[in-house]
Write an enzyme that holds these catalytic residues in place. Structure first.
Site, PDB file in Angstrom:
ATOM      1  N   LYS A  10      -3.761  -3.049 -14.666  1.00 59.23           N
ATOM      2  CA  LYS A  10      -3.688  -3.644 -13.325  1.00 59.23           C
ATOM      3  C   LYS A  10      -4.953  -4.418 -12.989  1.00 59.23           C
ATOM      4  O   LYS A  10      -4.910  -5.500 -12.399  1.00 59.23           O
ATOM      5  CB  LYS A  10      -3.406  -2.571 -12.271  1.00 59.23           C
ATOM      6  CG  LYS A  10      -3.340  -3.185 -10.871  1.00 59.23           C
ATOM      7  CD  LYS A  10      -2.421  -2.521  -9.936  1.00 59.23           C
ATOM      8  CE  LYS A  10      -2.423  -3.245  -8.592  1.00 59.23           C
ATOM      9  NZ  LYS A  10      -1.689  -2.530  -7.578  1.00 59.23           N
TER      10      LYS A  10
ATOM     11  N   GLU B 108      -1.612 -12.924  -5.877  1.00 59.52           N
ATOM     12  CA  GLU B 108      -0.214 -12.962  -6.333  1.00 59.52           C
ATOM     13  C   GLU B 108       0.406 -14.363  -6.273  1.00 59.52           C
ATOM     14  O   GLU B 108       1.460 -14.576  -5.685  1.00 59.52           O
ATOM     15  CB  GLU B 108       0.639 -11.981  -5.511  1.00 59.52           C
ATOM     16  CG  GLU B 108       1.910 -11.596  -6.239  1.00 59.52           C
ATOM     17  CD  GLU B 108       2.725 -10.525  -5.532  1.00 59.52           C
ATOM     18  OE1 GLU B 108       2.241  -9.386  -5.460  1.00 59.52           O
ATOM     19  OE2 GLU B 108       3.809 -10.842  -5.036  1.00 59.52           O
TER      20      GLU B 108
ATOM     21  N   ARG C 285       0.520 -11.798 -11.131  1.00 66.02           N
ATOM     22  CA  ARG C 285       0.620 -10.505 -10.432  1.00 66.02           C
ATOM     23  C   ARG C 285       2.057 -10.195 -10.003  1.00 66.02           C
ATOM     24  O   ARG C 285       2.417  -9.041  -9.796  1.00 66.02           O
ATOM     25  CB  ARG C 285      -0.339 -10.495  -9.225  1.00 66.02           C
ATOM     26  CG  ARG C 285      -0.424  -9.126  -8.567  1.00 66.02           C
ATOM     27  CD  ARG C 285      -1.565  -9.007  -7.582  1.00 66.02           C
ATOM     28  NE  ARG C 285      -1.567  -7.694  -6.959  1.00 66.02           N
ATOM     29  CZ  ARG C 285      -2.477  -7.236  -6.144  1.00 66.02           C
ATOM     30  NH1 ARG C 285      -3.531  -7.996  -5.839  1.00 66.02           N
ATOM     31  NH2 ARG C 285      -2.393  -6.034  -5.607  1.00 66.02           N
TER      32      ARG C 285
ATOM     33  N   ASN D  13       5.716  -6.629  -9.843  1.00 68.22           N
ATOM     34  CA  ASN D  13       6.872  -6.309  -8.993  1.00 68.22           C
ATOM     35  C   ASN D  13       8.119  -6.039  -9.830  1.00 68.22           C
ATOM     36  O   ASN D  13       9.228  -5.942  -9.287  1.00 68.22           O
ATOM     37  CB  ASN D  13       7.147  -7.460  -8.006  1.00 68.22           C
ATOM     38  CG  ASN D  13       6.000  -7.648  -7.046  1.00 68.22           C
ATOM     39  OD1 ASN D  13       5.282  -6.693  -6.747  1.00 68.22           O
ATOM     40  ND2 ASN D  13       5.801  -8.860  -6.573  1.00 68.22           N
TER      41      ASN D  13
ATOM     42  N   HIS E 141      10.129   6.168  -3.923  1.00 67.07           N
ATOM     43  CA  HIS E 141       9.873   4.764  -4.278  1.00 67.07           C
ATOM     44  C   HIS E 141       9.904   4.523  -5.793  1.00 67.07           C
ATOM     45  O   HIS E 141      10.608   3.623  -6.277  1.00 67.07           O
ATOM     46  CB  HIS E 141       8.515   4.324  -3.700  1.00 67.07           C
ATOM     47  CG  HIS E 141       8.120   2.945  -4.091  1.00 67.07           C
ATOM     48  ND1 HIS E 141       8.710   1.826  -3.553  1.00 67.07           N
ATOM     49  CD2 HIS E 141       7.228   2.495  -5.010  1.00 67.07           C
ATOM     50  CE1 HIS E 141       8.178   0.742  -4.111  1.00 67.07           C
ATOM     51  NE2 HIS E 141       7.274   1.125  -4.994  1.00 67.07           N
TER      52      HIS E 141
ATOM     53  N   GLU F 288       5.773   3.771 -12.036  1.00 65.17           N
ATOM     54  CA  GLU F 288       4.902   2.588 -11.875  1.00 65.17           C
ATOM     55  C   GLU F 288       3.997   2.421 -13.096  1.00 65.17           C
ATOM     56  O   GLU F 288       3.681   1.304 -13.491  1.00 65.17           O
ATOM     57  CB  GLU F 288       4.052   2.706 -10.602  1.00 65.17           C
ATOM     58  CG  GLU F 288       4.848   2.739  -9.292  1.00 65.17           C
ATOM     59  CD  GLU F 288       5.313   1.365  -8.807  1.00 65.17           C
ATOM     60  OE1 GLU F 288       5.269   0.394  -9.593  1.00 65.17           O
ATOM     61  OE2 GLU F 288       5.746   1.271  -7.645  1.00 65.17           O
TER      62      GLU F 288
ATOM     63  N   HIS G 199      13.582  -2.169  -4.012  1.00 64.59           N
ATOM     64  CA  HIS G 199      13.441  -2.149  -2.549  1.00 64.59           C
ATOM     65  C   HIS G 199      14.809  -2.128  -1.867  1.00 64.59           C
ATOM     66  O   HIS G 199      14.995  -1.444  -0.851  1.00 64.59           O
ATOM     67  CB  HIS G 199      12.644  -3.379  -2.072  1.00 64.59           C
ATOM     68  CG  HIS G 199      11.160  -3.199  -2.227  1.00 64.59           C
ATOM     69  ND1 HIS G 199      10.293  -4.252  -2.299  1.00 64.59           N
ATOM     70  CD2 HIS G 199      10.395  -2.090  -2.322  1.00 64.59           C
ATOM     71  CE1 HIS G 199       9.061  -3.797  -2.445  1.00 64.59           C
ATOM     72  NE2 HIS G 199       9.094  -2.483  -2.462  1.00 64.59           N
TER      73      HIS G 199
ATOM     74  N   LYS H 162      -3.785  -4.682  -1.794  1.00 64.09           N
ATOM     75  CA  LYS H 162      -2.633  -4.951  -0.926  1.00 64.09           C
ATOM     76  C   LYS H 162      -2.584  -3.885   0.164  1.00 64.09           C
ATOM     77  O   LYS H 162      -2.489  -2.685  -0.145  1.00 64.09           O
ATOM     78  CB  LYS H 162      -1.331  -4.903  -1.727  1.00 64.09           C
ATOM     79  CG  LYS H 162      -1.025  -6.168  -2.497  1.00 64.09           C
ATOM     80  CD  LYS H 162       0.385  -6.080  -3.063  1.00 64.09           C
ATOM     81  CE  LYS H 162       0.728  -7.297  -3.884  1.00 64.09           C
ATOM     82  NZ  LYS H 162       2.054  -7.161  -4.529  1.00 64.09           N
TER      83      LYS H 162
ATOM     84  N   HIS I 213      11.048  -4.009  -8.641  1.00 62.61           N
ATOM     85  CA  HIS I 213      10.903  -3.819  -7.196  1.00 62.61           C
ATOM     86  C   HIS I 213      11.911  -4.611  -6.369  1.00 62.61           C
ATOM     87  O   HIS I 213      12.205  -4.222  -5.239  1.00 62.61           O
ATOM     88  CB  HIS I 213       9.485  -4.168  -6.744  1.00 62.61           C
ATOM     89  CG  HIS I 213       8.486  -3.099  -7.101  1.00 62.61           C
ATOM     90  ND1 HIS I 213       8.170  -2.790  -8.403  1.00 62.61           N
ATOM     91  CD2 HIS I 213       7.743  -2.255  -6.327  1.00 62.61           C
ATOM     92  CE1 HIS I 213       7.266  -1.810  -8.420  1.00 62.61           C
ATOM     93  NE2 HIS I 213       6.998  -1.469  -7.170  1.00 62.61           N
TER      94      HIS I 213
ATOM     95  N   ARG J  85     -12.366  -7.379  12.763  1.00 61.55           N
ATOM     96  CA  ARG J  85     -12.206  -8.392  11.699  1.00 61.55           C
ATOM     97  C   ARG J  85     -12.578  -7.858  10.313  1.00 61.55           C
ATOM     98  O   ARG J  85     -12.871  -8.614   9.409  1.00 61.55           O
ATOM     99  CB  ARG J  85     -13.002  -9.660  11.998  1.00 61.55           C
ATOM    100  CG  ARG J  85     -12.592 -10.342  13.288  1.00 61.55           C
ATOM    101  CD  ARG J  85     -13.159 -11.744  13.369  1.00 61.55           C
ATOM    102  NE  ARG J  85     -12.713 -12.394  14.580  1.00 61.55           N
ATOM    103  CZ  ARG J  85     -13.358 -12.351  15.740  1.00 61.55           C
ATOM    104  NH1 ARG J  85     -14.493 -11.673  15.830  1.00 61.55           N
ATOM    105  NH2 ARG J  85     -12.878 -12.954  16.792  1.00 61.55           N
TER     106      ARG J  85
HETATM  107  N1  GLY Z   1       1.907  -2.848  -6.653  1.00 61.53           N
HETATM  108  C1  GLY Z   1       1.950  -4.191  -7.101  1.00 61.53           C
HETATM  109  C2  GLY Z   1       0.706  -4.958  -6.810  1.00 61.53           C
HETATM  110  O1  GLY Z   1      -0.286  -4.398  -6.381  1.00 61.53           O
HETATM  111  O2  GLY Z   1       0.694  -6.144  -6.978  1.00 61.53           O
END
Ligand code: GLY
Length: 343
Positions: free
Chosen positions: A215, A225, A229, A233, A258, A178, A240, A136, A236, A114
Protein backbone atom coordinates in the site's frame (compact mmCIF):
# COMPACT_ATOMS: atom_id res chain seq x y z
CA UNK A 1 9.91 -3.87 15.28
CA UNK A 2 9.52 -2.46 11.77
CA UNK A 3 9.32 1.17 10.80
CA UNK A 4 8.18 2.07 7.31
CA UNK A 5 8.43 5.66 6.12
CA UNK A 6 5.57 6.83 3.94
CA UNK A 7 7.39 9.25 1.63
CA UNK A 8 4.96 12.01 0.69
CA UNK A 9 7.11 15.13 0.78
CA UNK A 10 6.02 17.42 3.60
CA UNK A 11 3.25 14.93 4.46
CA UNK A 12 5.67 12.03 5.09
CA UNK A 13 5.27 9.94 8.23
CA UNK A 14 6.43 6.82 10.01
CA UNK A 15 4.38 3.66 10.28
CA UNK A 16 5.66 1.70 13.28
CA UNK A 17 4.74 -1.96 13.70
CA UNK A 18 5.72 -3.35 17.09
CA UNK A 19 4.11 -5.71 19.57
CA UNK A 20 3.43 -3.82 22.82
CA UNK A 21 3.94 -0.40 21.21
CA UNK A 22 0.62 0.95 22.51
CA UNK A 23 2.08 0.83 26.01
CA UNK A 24 4.97 3.06 24.96
CA UNK A 25 3.11 5.24 22.46
CA UNK A 26 4.74 8.36 23.95
CA UNK A 27 8.03 7.19 22.50
CA UNK A 28 6.62 7.56 18.98
CA UNK A 29 3.91 10.22 19.28
CA UNK A 30 3.94 13.72 20.78
CA UNK A 31 1.47 13.29 23.63
CA UNK A 32 2.63 16.30 25.68
CA UNK A 33 -0.49 18.24 24.77
CA UNK A 34 -4.26 17.95 24.57
CA UNK A 35 -5.16 14.75 22.73
CA UNK A 36 -8.69 13.82 21.71
CA UNK A 37 -8.76 10.01 21.75
CA UNK A 38 -11.57 8.64 19.62
CA UNK A 39 -12.54 5.01 20.09
CA UNK A 40 -15.72 2.92 19.88
CA UNK A 41 -17.65 0.71 22.26
CA UNK A 42 -16.56 -2.46 20.41
CA UNK A 43 -12.90 -1.78 21.14
CA UNK A 44 -11.57 -2.85 24.57
CA UNK A 45 -11.60 0.34 26.69
CA UNK A 46 -8.15 -0.62 28.00
CA UNK A 47 -6.57 0.43 24.69
CA UNK A 48 -7.79 4.05 24.84
CA UNK A 49 -7.05 4.16 28.57
CA UNK A 50 -3.47 2.96 27.96
CA UNK A 51 -2.94 5.78 25.48
CA UNK A 52 -4.70 8.34 27.72
CA UNK A 53 -2.39 7.46 30.63
CA UNK A 54 0.54 8.66 28.49
CA UNK A 55 -1.05 11.96 27.39
CA UNK A 56 -0.59 15.26 29.21
CA UNK A 57 -4.25 16.25 28.72
CA UNK A 58 -6.26 13.34 27.32
CA UNK A 59 -9.93 13.47 26.42
CA UNK A 60 -11.50 10.12 25.48
CA UNK A 61 -14.66 10.02 23.35
CA UNK A 62 -16.24 6.58 22.82
CA UNK A 63 -18.65 6.45 19.89
CA UNK A 64 -21.04 3.65 19.01
CA UNK A 65 -19.49 0.80 17.05
CA UNK A 66 -20.46 0.70 13.37
CA UNK A 67 -20.73 2.70 10.18
CA UNK A 68 -23.56 4.81 11.70
CA UNK A 69 -20.94 6.77 13.65
CA UNK A 70 -19.40 8.15 10.44
CA UNK A 71 -22.07 10.83 10.44
CA UNK A 72 -22.31 14.60 10.66
CA UNK A 73 -23.91 14.57 14.15
CA UNK A 74 -21.05 12.46 15.54
CA UNK A 75 -18.46 14.57 13.72
CA UNK A 76 -20.04 17.71 15.16
CA UNK A 77 -19.97 16.18 18.64
CA UNK A 78 -16.21 15.57 18.30
CA UNK A 79 -15.59 19.11 17.06
CA UNK A 80 -17.72 20.57 19.88
CA UNK A 81 -15.78 18.46 22.38
CA UNK A 82 -12.49 19.90 21.12
CA UNK A 83 -13.85 23.44 21.10
CA UNK A 84 -15.28 23.05 24.60
CA UNK A 85 -11.97 21.70 25.90
CA UNK A 86 -10.04 24.58 24.34
CA UNK A 87 -8.13 22.56 21.73
CA UNK A 88 -5.77 24.76 19.70
CA UNK A 89 -3.82 24.20 16.46
CA UNK A 90 -0.99 22.64 18.45
CA UNK A 91 -3.16 19.84 19.87
CA UNK A 92 -3.94 16.45 18.36
CA UNK A 93 -6.53 13.78 17.63
CA UNK A 94 -5.80 10.05 17.95
CA UNK A 95 -7.94 7.21 16.61
CA UNK A 96 -7.87 3.95 18.58
CA UNK A 97 -9.94 1.31 16.79
CA UNK A 98 -10.91 0.17 13.32
CA UNK A 99 -11.67 1.83 10.02
CA UNK A 100 -14.79 3.69 11.14
CA UNK A 101 -13.00 5.37 14.04
CA UNK A 102 -9.99 6.17 11.84
CA UNK A 103 -12.10 7.76 9.10
CA UNK A 104 -14.18 9.76 11.57
CA UNK A 105 -11.38 10.93 13.86
CA UNK A 106 -9.16 11.69 10.86
CA UNK A 107 -11.83 13.88 9.30
CA UNK A 108 -12.37 15.69 12.61
CA UNK A 109 -8.60 16.33 12.76
CA UNK A 110 -8.58 17.48 9.12
CA UNK A 111 -11.35 20.02 9.66
CA UNK A 112 -10.83 21.36 13.20
CA UNK A 113 -9.09 24.75 12.88
CA UNK A 114 -8.28 23.82 9.24
CA UNK A 115 -6.31 20.79 10.35
CA UNK A 116 -4.53 19.60 13.49
CA UNK A 117 -2.21 16.62 14.00
CA UNK A 118 -3.74 13.18 13.61
CA UNK A 119 -2.38 9.88 14.93
CA UNK A 120 -3.84 6.58 13.82
CA UNK A 121 -3.58 3.59 16.17
CA UNK A 122 -5.48 0.81 14.38
CA UNK A 123 -6.59 -2.16 16.48
CA UNK A 124 -8.32 -4.35 13.86
CA UNK A 125 -6.56 -6.34 11.16
CA UNK A 126 -8.53 -4.54 8.46
CA UNK A 127 -7.37 -1.13 9.63
CA UNK A 128 -3.82 -2.34 10.33
CA UNK A 129 -3.31 -3.64 6.79
CA UNK A 130 -5.21 -0.98 4.87
CA UNK A 131 -7.35 1.88 6.12
CA UNK A 132 -4.96 3.36 8.72
CA UNK A 133 -2.41 4.40 6.12
CA UNK A 134 -2.86 6.50 3.02
CA UNK A 135 -4.78 9.44 4.45
CA UNK A 136 -8.33 8.73 3.32
CA UNK A 137 -10.66 10.20 5.94
CA UNK A 138 -14.39 10.73 5.57
CA UNK A 139 -17.90 10.64 6.92
CA UNK A 140 -21.04 9.47 5.16
CA UNK A 141 -23.81 11.77 3.94
CA UNK A 142 -27.09 10.02 4.60
CA UNK A 143 -26.56 6.56 3.17
CA UNK A 144 -23.90 7.57 0.63
CA UNK A 145 -20.60 6.32 1.98
CA UNK A 146 -17.44 8.42 2.27
CA UNK A 147 -18.86 11.18 0.10
CA UNK A 148 -17.59 13.97 2.37
CA UNK A 149 -13.93 13.64 3.23
CA UNK A 150 -10.34 14.53 2.54
CA UNK A 151 -6.92 13.15 1.81
CA UNK A 152 -5.37 14.04 5.16
CA UNK A 153 -2.27 12.09 6.09
CA UNK A 154 -1.68 11.15 9.73
CA UNK A 155 1.41 12.46 11.53
CA UNK A 156 2.22 8.86 12.51
CA UNK A 157 0.65 5.41 12.48
CA UNK A 158 1.30 3.08 15.41
CA UNK A 159 0.42 -0.58 14.88
CA UNK A 160 0.51 -2.88 17.88
CA UNK A 161 -0.25 -6.39 16.58
CA UNK A 162 -0.86 -7.50 20.18
CA UNK A 163 -4.25 -5.77 19.88
CA UNK A 164 -5.28 -8.57 17.50
CA UNK A 165 -5.24 -11.00 20.44
CA UNK A 166 -8.63 -9.65 21.52
CA UNK A 167 -10.06 -9.60 17.99
CA UNK A 168 -12.69 -12.27 17.18
CA UNK A 169 -11.54 -14.73 14.49
CA UNK A 170 -14.26 -13.57 12.11
CA UNK A 171 -12.77 -10.07 12.30
CA UNK A 172 -9.35 -11.50 11.46
CA UNK A 173 -10.80 -13.12 8.35
CA UNK A 174 -12.56 -9.85 7.55
CA UNK A 175 -9.22 -8.02 7.60
CA UNK A 176 -7.54 -10.74 5.57
CA UNK A 177 -9.89 -9.92 2.68
CA UNK A 178 -8.19 -6.52 2.26
CA UNK A 179 -4.73 -8.04 2.67
CA UNK A 180 -5.46 -10.71 0.04
CA UNK A 181 -6.82 -7.97 -2.24
CA UNK A 182 -3.46 -6.17 -2.18
CA UNK A 183 -1.35 -9.24 -2.87
CA UNK A 184 -3.78 -10.42 -5.57
CA UNK A 185 -3.53 -7.12 -7.44
CA UNK A 186 0.14 -6.26 -6.93
CA UNK A 187 2.33 -9.07 -5.62
CA UNK A 188 2.11 -12.64 -6.94
CA UNK A 189 5.00 -13.82 -4.74
CA UNK A 190 3.26 -12.60 -1.56
CA UNK A 191 -0.02 -14.13 -2.72
CA UNK A 192 1.63 -17.52 -3.18
CA UNK A 193 3.75 -17.37 -0.05
CA UNK A 194 1.24 -16.06 2.49
CA UNK A 195 -2.08 -17.37 1.20
CA UNK A 196 -1.55 -20.36 -1.09
CA UNK A 197 1.27 -22.16 0.69
CA UNK A 198 0.73 -23.47 4.22
CA UNK A 199 -1.31 -21.97 7.05
CA UNK A 200 -2.25 -18.31 6.98
CA UNK A 201 -2.92 -17.27 10.58
CA UNK A 202 0.60 -17.99 11.93
CA UNK A 203 1.93 -15.42 9.45
CA UNK A 204 -0.26 -12.48 10.44
CA UNK A 205 2.69 -10.24 11.39
CA UNK A 206 4.39 -10.86 8.04
CA UNK A 207 1.06 -10.33 6.26
CA UNK A 208 0.63 -6.95 7.97
CA UNK A 209 4.10 -5.85 6.91
CA UNK A 210 3.74 -7.13 3.35
CA UNK A 211 0.36 -5.40 2.94
CA UNK A 212 1.72 -2.15 4.33
CA UNK A 213 4.66 -2.28 1.91
CA UNK A 214 2.33 -2.79 -1.04
CA UNK A 215 0.00 0.00 0.00
CA UNK A 216 2.85 2.38 0.82
CA UNK A 217 4.31 1.91 -2.68
CA UNK A 218 0.91 2.58 -4.27
CA UNK A 219 0.10 5.66 -2.17
CA UNK A 220 3.56 7.13 -2.72
CA UNK A 221 2.96 6.96 -6.48
CA UNK A 222 -0.65 8.14 -6.45
CA UNK A 223 -1.62 9.80 -3.16
CA UNK A 224 -4.86 11.30 -4.45
CA UNK A 225 -6.16 8.30 -6.40
CA UNK A 226 -5.78 9.63 -9.92
CA UNK A 227 -4.95 6.17 -11.35
CA UNK A 228 -2.93 3.37 -9.74
CA UNK A 229 -4.52 3.74 -6.29
CA UNK A 230 -7.91 2.92 -7.84
CA UNK A 231 -6.66 -0.67 -7.99
CA UNK A 232 -6.94 -0.77 -4.20
CA UNK A 233 -10.69 -0.55 -4.78
CA UNK A 234 -10.61 -4.07 -6.27
CA UNK A 235 -13.77 -5.82 -5.08
CA UNK A 236 -15.18 -2.61 -3.65
CA UNK A 237 -17.54 -1.52 -6.43
CA UNK A 238 -19.71 -4.62 -6.05
CA UNK A 239 -18.68 -4.92 -2.39
CA UNK A 240 -20.18 -1.54 -1.48
CA UNK A 241 -23.41 -2.41 -3.30
CA UNK A 242 -23.62 -5.70 -1.42
CA UNK A 243 -22.79 -3.98 1.86
CA UNK A 244 -25.64 -1.50 1.32
CA UNK A 245 -28.08 -4.39 1.00
CA UNK A 246 -26.77 -6.97 3.46
CA UNK A 247 -24.04 -5.26 5.47
CA UNK A 248 -24.00 -5.29 9.26
CA UNK A 249 -26.03 -2.08 9.48
CA UNK A 250 -28.89 -3.57 7.45
CA UNK A 251 -29.21 -6.96 9.09
CA UNK A 252 -27.41 -7.50 12.36
CA UNK A 253 -28.26 -11.21 12.51
CA UNK A 254 -27.03 -12.44 9.13
CA UNK A 255 -25.14 -9.36 7.98
CA UNK A 256 -21.74 -9.27 6.32
CA UNK A 257 -18.74 -7.21 7.42
CA UNK A 258 -16.96 -4.86 5.01
CA UNK A 259 -14.12 -7.26 4.18
CA UNK A 260 -16.61 -10.08 3.63
CA UNK A 261 -18.52 -7.92 1.13
CA UNK A 262 -15.22 -7.07 -0.61
CA UNK A 263 -14.42 -10.81 -0.80
CA UNK A 264 -17.76 -11.43 -2.50
CA UNK A 265 -17.17 -8.47 -4.80
CA UNK A 266 -13.74 -9.61 -5.99
CA UNK A 267 -14.46 -12.87 -7.80
CA UNK A 268 -16.87 -11.51 -10.46
CA UNK A 269 -14.12 -9.02 -11.39
CA UNK A 270 -11.68 -11.88 -12.11
CA UNK A 271 -11.04 -14.00 -15.16
CA UNK A 272 -8.66 -16.81 -16.08
CA UNK A 273 -6.19 -18.16 -13.53
CA UNK A 274 -6.89 -15.31 -11.09
CA UNK A 275 -10.45 -16.47 -10.54
CA UNK A 276 -9.39 -20.04 -9.75
CA UNK A 277 -6.53 -19.06 -7.44
CA UNK A 278 -8.39 -16.28 -5.63
CA UNK A 279 -11.48 -18.40 -5.14
CA UNK A 280 -9.35 -21.16 -3.54
CA UNK A 281 -7.67 -18.66 -1.19
CA UNK A 282 -10.97 -17.06 -0.11
CA UNK A 283 -12.37 -20.49 0.67
CA UNK A 284 -9.22 -21.45 2.56
CA UNK A 285 -9.56 -18.34 4.73
CA UNK A 286 -13.26 -18.99 5.26
CA UNK A 287 -14.48 -15.84 3.54
CA UNK A 288 -17.81 -15.82 1.72
CA UNK A 289 -17.76 -15.86 -2.09
CA UNK A 290 -21.50 -15.23 -2.52
CA UNK A 291 -24.01 -13.06 -0.67
CA UNK A 292 -27.66 -13.76 -0.01
CA UNK A 293 -29.10 -10.71 -1.71
CA UNK A 294 -31.61 -9.65 -4.35
CA UNK A 295 -29.56 -8.65 -7.44
CA UNK A 296 -32.02 -5.87 -8.30
CA UNK A 297 -31.50 -4.34 -4.87
CA UNK A 298 -27.72 -4.56 -5.24
CA UNK A 299 -27.91 -2.87 -8.68
CA UNK A 300 -30.10 -0.11 -7.22
CA UNK A 301 -27.60 0.36 -4.40
CA UNK A 302 -24.72 0.55 -6.90
CA UNK A 303 -26.54 3.20 -8.92
CA UNK A 304 -27.25 5.17 -5.73
CA UNK A 305 -23.67 4.79 -4.50
CA UNK A 306 -22.21 5.91 -7.81
CA UNK A 307 -24.64 8.71 -8.54
CA UNK A 308 -21.95 11.35 -8.09
CA UNK A 309 -19.65 9.46 -10.51
CA UNK A 310 -22.12 9.17 -13.42
CA UNK A 311 -23.17 6.14 -15.46
CA UNK A 312 -19.63 5.02 -16.36
CA UNK A 313 -17.43 3.67 -13.58
CA UNK A 314 -13.80 2.57 -13.40
CA UNK A 315 -13.49 -0.91 -11.95
CA UNK A 316 -10.41 -2.88 -10.94
CA UNK A 317 -10.08 -6.23 -12.68
CA UNK A 318 -7.75 -9.21 -12.47
CA UNK A 319 -6.94 -12.01 -14.90
CA UNK A 320 -3.46 -12.90 -13.63
CA UNK A 321 -2.50 -12.74 -9.95
CA UNK A 322 -0.30 -9.72 -9.28
CA UNK A 323 -1.45 -7.88 -12.39
CA UNK A 324 -4.56 -5.91 -11.50
CA UNK A 325 -5.80 -3.46 -14.14
CA UNK A 326 -8.44 -0.77 -14.49
CA UNK A 327 -11.33 -0.81 -16.93
CA UNK A 328 -14.09 1.70 -17.59
CA UNK A 329 -17.51 0.15 -17.78
CA UNK A 330 -21.13 1.26 -17.95
CA UNK A 331 -22.80 0.83 -14.58
CA UNK A 332 -25.58 -1.13 -16.29
CA UNK A 333 -22.99 -3.63 -17.60
CA UNK A 334 -22.28 -4.70 -14.02
CA UNK A 335 -25.58 -6.58 -13.75
CA UNK A 336 -23.99 -9.89 -14.86
CA UNK A 337 -21.27 -9.48 -12.22
CA UNK A 338 -23.88 -8.74 -9.56
CA UNK A 339 -25.81 -11.91 -10.52
CA UNK A 340 -22.59 -13.90 -10.17
CA UNK A 341 -22.02 -12.45 -6.68
CA UNK A 342 -25.39 -13.41 -5.19
CA UNK A 343 -27.00 -16.68 -4.20
N1 GLY B 1 -8.56 1.49 1.00
C1 GLY B 1 -8.19 1.90 -0.31
C2 GLY B 1 -7.33 3.11 -0.33
O1 GLY B 1 -6.86 3.57 0.70
O2 GLY B 1 -7.10 3.66 -1.37
Amino acid sequence: MTTLRMELGKNSYDITVEGGSLQKAGKYLDLERKVLIVTDDGVPAAYANTLAAQCKEPCIVTVKEGEGSKSFPVLEMLLQTMLGAGFSRGDAVAAVGGGVVGDLAGFAAATYMRGIDFYNIPTTLLSEVDSSIGGKVAVNLGDVKNIVGAFYQPKAVLIDPDTLKTLPERQLRNGLAEAVKMAACFDEAAFRRYYEEGDILPHIDAIIESSLRIKKAVVEQDEREQGLRKLLNFGHTLGHGIESVCGMEQDRAGGLYHGECVAVGMLPMCGGEAKVRLSAVLEKIGLPTKAKADPMQVMAALAHDKKAAGSVVTVAKLDRIGEGYLEKTALSALSAAVKEAVL
